[in-house]
Write an enzyme that holds these catalytic residues in place. Structure first.
Site, PDB file in Angstrom:
ATOM      1  N   ILE A  25       0.386 -14.167 -24.839  1.00 50.91           N
ATOM      2  CA  ILE A  25       0.833 -13.033 -24.020  1.00 50.91           C
ATOM      3  C   ILE A  25      -0.047 -11.823 -24.290  1.00 50.91           C
ATOM      4  O   ILE A  25      -0.247 -11.430 -25.446  1.00 50.91           O
ATOM      5  CB  ILE A  25       2.299 -12.672 -24.337  1.00 50.91           C
ATOM      6  CG1 ILE A  25       3.197 -13.906 -24.203  1.00 50.91           C
ATOM      7  CG2 ILE A  25       2.795 -11.544 -23.434  1.00 50.91           C
ATOM      8  CD1 ILE A  25       4.609 -13.696 -24.745  1.00 50.91           C
ATOM      9  N   CYS A  26      -0.560 -11.236 -23.248  1.00 46.11           N
ATOM     10  CA  CYS A  26      -1.370 -10.019 -23.370  1.00 46.11           C
ATOM     11  C   CYS A  26      -0.446  -8.820 -23.177  1.00 46.11           C
ATOM     12  O   CYS A  26      -0.187  -8.378 -22.053  1.00 46.11           O
ATOM     13  CB  CYS A  26      -2.471 -10.043 -22.308  1.00 46.11           C
ATOM     14  SG  CYS A  26      -3.702  -8.736 -22.490  1.00 46.11           S
TER      15      CYS A  26
END
Length: 207
Positions: free
Chosen positions: A146-147
């Site tokens: 997840i960014c």
């Protein structure tokens, strides 16, 4: 600009911010992410005092026990803790998640994996999607990474598992188009299994 897969960020030793230890005591504080991506930075603790505190397994255990109780009593919308995941070790949680009603992910079910190091809460947890269904989102890679800025440079000891979950709910709920990050294939082939080993740059703020 895409992240540099597998690149660990350089350590940083900043002056100890005023009131940092006091902020850590605010275990129930909730902070929302204001940007979808961030530059990762897992540097040294701000000062020797912080290192001493984070080295204490007793402190870590008390912190996680308090967060666990808070999560069980007041879980974020659509989220439940997999009780079996914490039976053997409190430093690894699995959270079941349902897509929010009225969003692109309504009716879908996901799982989040949380791993806490001995330096938590002064070091952000490792958080990623796991299981058979990884949400298709511009800031979620197909391997579950997840960014999200609060998992890297915007992390604060005052944040919590609940804070992270609320940010992820917000990130998914505000999405307008289901698609993978543009560099997904290359990233998944070359990245470290631990998303905290990636040095992140912002992509955009469309979602």
């Amino acid at each position: 600009m895409p992240p540099l897969p597998g690149q660990a960020s350089e350590g940083r030793r900043d002056p100890c911010p005023p009131g940092l230890l006091g902020a850590a005591a605010s275990l129930g504080a909730v902070g929302m992410c204001s940007t979808p991506c961030g530059v990762g930075g897992q540097g040294d603790p701000p000062c020797g005092i912080v290192r001493t505190v984070t080295d204490s397994s007793e402190f870590l255990g008390k912190r996680l026990q308090k967060e666990l109780l808070a999560f069980q009593n007041d879980p974020p919308p659509g989220m439940t803790l997999d009780e079996k995941s914490v039976q053997n070790s409190i430093t690894q949680w699995i959270v079941d998640m349902e897509g929010a009603p009225g969003t692109l992910y309504e009716g879908e079910k996901f799982q989040l994996l949380f791993k806490f190091s001995s330096r938590y809460p002064f070091d952000s947890p490792q958080v990623m999607f796991t299981g058979d269904n990884i949400p298709v989102h511009p800031h979620v890679y197909s391997n579950g990474h997840i960014c999200l800025s609060i998992l890297t440079e915007d992390w604060s000891p005052a944040l919590s598992v609940q804070s992270v979950c609320l940010s992820i709910i917000s990130m998914l709920s505000s999405c307008k188009e289901k698609r993978r990050p543009p560099d997904n294939s290359f990233y998944v082939r070359t990245c470290n299994k631990n998303p905290k080993k990636t040095k992140w740059w912002y992509h955009d703020d469309t979602c």
